[in-house]
Motif scaffolding. Structure first.
Motif, PDB file in Angstrom:
ATOM      1  N   GLU A   1       4.833  -3.585  -1.817  1.00 30.01           N
ATOM      2  CA  GLU A   1       4.153  -4.437  -2.792  1.00 30.01           C
ATOM      3  C   GLU A   1       2.645  -4.465  -2.588  1.00 30.01           C
ATOM      4  N   LYS A   2       2.214  -4.580  -1.337  1.00 32.33           N
ATOM      5  CA  LYS A   2       0.776  -4.649  -1.087  1.00 32.33           C
ATOM      6  C   LYS A   2       0.453  -4.230   0.334  1.00 32.33           C
TER       7      LYS A   2
ATOM      8  N   GLN B   1      -5.892   1.141  -3.258  1.00 31.73           N
ATOM      9  CA  GLN B   1      -4.542   0.635  -3.032  1.00 31.73           C
ATOM     10  C   GLN B   1      -3.571   1.025  -4.154  1.00 31.73           C
TER      11      GLN B   1
END
Length: 86
Positions: A83-84, A67
């Motif tokens: 962000e994620k 990630q």
């Protein structure tokens, strides 16, 4: 004759793409590069800076392991900050 005039006016909008589409395409390419997994375009949604993926748990784990690399390169390529990944 009138139809031809309208066609000229809207022809500049033919090649417009949504900003999400560009980010999703870049995300797919980066997932293939770093995680070695293929993701269909329809399984990714970007909502409020979060990429949501509808993929199998095995594929998602492979993506989450990489990630950091994926998101940092995504920011460099597109200029958009995700962000994620969920």
């Amino acid at each position: 004759m009138a139809l031809q005039g309208i066609r000229n006016l809207v022809s500049k909008y033919d090649k417009l793409t949504t900003p999400d589409k560009e980010v999703r395409e870049a995300l797919i390419a980066l997932c293939e590069r770093f995680a070695g997994v293929e993701i269909p375009m329809g399984s990714i949604k970007i909502i409020r800076g979060v990429a949501q993926m509808r993929v199998s748990p095995v594929v998602k784990n492979q993506i989450l392991l990489n990630q950091e690399k994926i998101l940092s390169n995504l920011a460099l390529l597109t200029g958009k900050k995700i962000e994620k990944i969920l």
